[in-house]
Design a protein around this motif. Structure first.
Motif, short mmCIF file in Angstrom:
data_model
loop_
_atom_site.label_atom_id
_atom_site.label_comp_id
_atom_site.label_asym_id
_atom_site.label_seq_id
_atom_site.Cartn_x
_atom_site.Cartn_y
_atom_site.Cartn_z
N UNK A 24 -45.30 42.50 -46.36
CA UNK A 24 -45.32 41.80 -47.79
C UNK A 24 -46.58 41.54 -48.07
N UNK A 25 -47.25 41.89 -49.71
CA UNK A 25 -48.35 41.24 -50.05
C UNK A 25 -49.39 42.09 -49.70
N UNK A 26 -49.27 43.22 -48.88
CA UNK A 26 -50.42 44.12 -48.46
C UNK A 26 -50.17 45.41 -49.22
N UNK A 27 -50.97 46.59 -49.05
CA UNK A 27 -50.79 47.92 -49.38
C UNK A 27 -51.12 48.64 -48.29
N UNK A 28 -51.05 49.95 -48.46
CA UNK A 28 -51.17 50.86 -47.10
C UNK A 28 -52.65 50.81 -46.60
N UNK A 29 -53.47 49.86 -47.24
CA UNK A 29 -54.93 49.86 -46.83
C UNK A 29 -54.70 49.03 -45.44
N UNK A 30 -53.67 48.34 -45.36
CA UNK A 30 -53.38 47.57 -43.71
C UNK A 30 -53.60 48.57 -42.80
N UNK A 31 -53.45 49.88 -42.78
CA UNK A 31 -53.49 50.92 -41.97
C UNK A 31 -54.79 51.60 -41.80
N UNK A 32 -55.82 51.10 -42.65
CA UNK A 32 -56.96 51.90 -42.75
C UNK A 32 -58.01 52.13 -41.30
N UNK A 33 -57.66 51.25 -40.45
CA UNK A 33 -58.30 51.29 -39.07
C UNK A 33 -57.62 52.11 -37.96
N UNK A 34 -56.41 52.26 -38.45
CA UNK A 34 -55.41 53.03 -37.50
C UNK A 34 -55.14 54.47 -37.84
N UNK A 35 -54.68 54.44 -39.15
CA UNK A 35 -54.03 55.71 -39.64
C UNK A 35 -54.88 56.90 -39.43
N UNK A 36 -56.31 56.80 -39.79
CA UNK A 36 -57.12 58.33 -39.70
C UNK A 36 -57.06 58.59 -38.04
N UNK A 37 -57.05 57.85 -37.18
CA UNK A 37 -56.93 58.18 -35.69
C UNK A 37 -55.63 58.98 -35.19
N UNK A 38 -54.58 58.20 -35.92
CA UNK A 38 -53.28 58.63 -35.73
C UNK A 38 -52.90 60.25 -36.34
N UNK A 39 -53.70 60.22 -37.37
CA UNK A 39 -53.51 61.77 -38.17
C UNK A 39 -54.15 62.86 -37.27
N UNK A 40 -54.94 62.53 -36.36
CA UNK A 40 -55.44 63.72 -35.43
C UNK A 40 -54.26 64.60 -34.86
N UNK A 41 -53.15 63.83 -34.66
CA UNK A 41 -52.06 64.42 -34.19
C UNK A 41 -50.96 64.38 -34.79
N UNK A 42 -50.74 63.72 -35.69
CA UNK A 42 -49.56 63.42 -36.62
C UNK A 42 -49.78 63.88 -38.26
N UNK A 43 -48.70 64.15 -38.82
CA UNK A 43 -48.99 64.03 -40.36
C UNK A 43 -48.37 62.65 -40.77
N UNK A 44 -49.44 61.91 -40.88
CA UNK A 44 -49.39 60.52 -41.24
C UNK A 44 -48.93 60.36 -42.86
N UNK A 45 -48.11 59.34 -42.99
CA UNK A 45 -47.69 59.32 -44.32
C UNK A 45 -47.54 57.72 -44.47
N UNK A 46 -48.49 56.90 -44.99
CA UNK A 46 -48.40 55.62 -45.07
C UNK A 46 -48.05 55.29 -46.74
N UNK A 47 -47.25 54.15 -47.02
CA UNK A 47 -46.76 53.94 -48.30
C UNK A 47 -46.85 52.55 -48.84
N UNK A 48 -46.83 52.34 -49.97
CA UNK A 48 -46.79 50.98 -50.63
C UNK A 48 -45.50 50.45 -50.86
N UNK A 49 -45.35 49.06 -50.82
CA UNK A 49 -44.00 48.53 -51.54
C UNK A 49 -44.07 48.69 -52.72
N UNK A 50 -42.82 48.65 -53.51
CA UNK A 50 -42.84 48.44 -54.80
C UNK A 50 -43.75 47.23 -55.29
N UNK A 51 -44.43 47.48 -56.45
CA UNK A 51 -45.26 46.57 -57.22
C UNK A 51 -46.51 46.13 -56.22
N UNK A 52 -46.81 46.92 -54.94
CA UNK A 52 -47.82 46.83 -54.35
C UNK A 52 -48.74 47.93 -54.16
#
Length: 374
Positions: A24-52
């Motif tokens: 709550x209160x954040x955006x998918x930027x919360x995952x900026x330091x993690x998602x790019x590394x996970x995306x080496x082996x995954x199709x990563x989809x990070x999403x925003x809460x409504x209104x965020x």
């Protein structure tokens, strides 16, 4: 046009899908330091809460539930053609993951719940927060975000700004969802592999909340991170990444299985038998990246990968390694004639002397095979 949650997709389209949910209160930027590394082996989809972030505020309204948010996540997955996915979420995003695992287990292959809870300490505080935000907006609440989210002295200005810029009505509706959320009596029915990650310094969802889930979900695993508060992926990204990789990828275990399928048990057993503390990290690197991520990518078949690998080994003169991969090529379905055609191709582009040595190495392997089956 049907509205869907704003999202960012990273990684190969053919890789296993992994959805990442925010707090709550954040955006998918919360995952900026993690998602790019996970995306080496995954199709990563990070999403925003409504209104965020970039998600429309009108996707949610007063009296919303975590089930409503889970429905939006499923609609997003459907829009991307994703039937079954792994899922990780922080706080409210983690609650969404728990709801999906309980109510839509056919859609979730594996679950990680980070700095979250099966309940959020009753309705009163969330109802009061929702009323305050609807009346006064988010500026005052955002001023105190660092104290709720991070250990003293740490901050992520982008996330604080996202908090300040969120839509007050949508934020309040998310508070309504947290107010009514309580899955404690349903946790025992979760059957997907589940990882719980707690921040030891988290005042919002202390480790006891994650222990409560771990104690109730059969076969689950709990990891507590020292020096982490409520937004662990932002404050301790390396530790969170390590835990998620081990959980979702099976770490080196998945790579080891593929390595055995391609190279054979005898070769891998010999390699393991020669392993020492000095070489252990290198062996893990090979199993995790070469075999666990590259060789498992379905963009190319194993036959094609064998042909590419043999060519590269000839080009660099690695003939001992070539012999091993000639055996692997046979295991991957190539005929002796096809292997010969690959090596003939190398004569044109890698040079005749290199191909001459390669043919000699391959002929020894194929002769051994004939002798073993003759």
């Amino acid at each position: 046009m049907t509205l869907v949650l704003n999202h960012l997709t990273e990684g190969p389209a053919t890789a296993p899908p992994l959805l990442l949910g925010p707090s709550l209160g954040t955006s998918y930027a919360l995952w900026d330091q993690v998602a790019p590394e996970l995306s080496i082996g995954h199709r990563v989809v990070r999403w925003d809460l409504p209104g965020h972030g970039g998600s429309p505020a009108e996707l949610i309204g007063p009296g919303a539930t975590v089930g409503d948010l889970a429905g939006l996540v499923l609609a997003l997955a459907d829009s991307l053609g994703v039937e079954r996915f792994a899922y990780a979420g922080v706080s409210l995003g983690g609650a969404v993951g728990l709801h999906l695992a309980v109510h839509h287990p056919e859609r979730v292959s594996s679950l990680a719940v980070i700095c979250s809870s099966a309940h959020f300490n009753g309705a009163k505080a969330w109802e009061e927060r929702a009323a305050t935000v609807r009346a006064e907006g988010l500026a005052k609440l955002a001023d105190g975000a660092d104290g709720r989210w991070f250990t003293p002295g740490f901050t992520v200005p982008r996330l604080v700004r996202d908090h300040r810029d969120a839509d007050p009505g949508a934020y309040a509706a998310c508070c309504d969802a947290l107010a009514s959320f309580d899955l404690r009596d349903r946790l025992g029915g979760i059957g997907v592999p589940t990882l719980l990650i707690a921040g030891r310094e988290d005042p919002a969802t202390p480790p006891a909340h994650l222990r409560e889930i771990a104690d109730a979900v059969p076969g689950s695993t709990l990891t507590e991170l020292p020096g982490a508060s409520h937004l662990a992926p932002a404050e301790r990204p390396e530790a969170v990444l390590t835990a998620l990789r081990a959980h979702f990828d099976g770490g080196a275990r998945r790579g080891m299985a593929v390595r055995r399928e391609v190279l054979g048990d005898a070769h891998v057993d010999r390699a393991q038998g020669r392993q020492t503390p000095f070489t252990a990290r290198f062996q893990d690197f090979i199993s995790r990246y070469a075999w666990g991520e590259v060789w498992t990518d379905e963009t190319l078949s194993r036959r094609e990968r064998s042909m590419i690998t043999m060519t590269a080994l000839v080009a660099h003169g690695h003939y001992e390694e070539l012999a091993m991969h000639v055996r692997a090529a046979r295991r991957n379905g190539l005929t002796p004639d096809e292997i010969g055609a690959v090596l003939l191709q190398t004569a044109v582009y890698c040079g005749v002397p290199a191909a001459n040595s390669a043919f000699a190495a391959a002929q020894r392997v194929l002769a051994e095979e004939d002798g073993a089956t003759g």
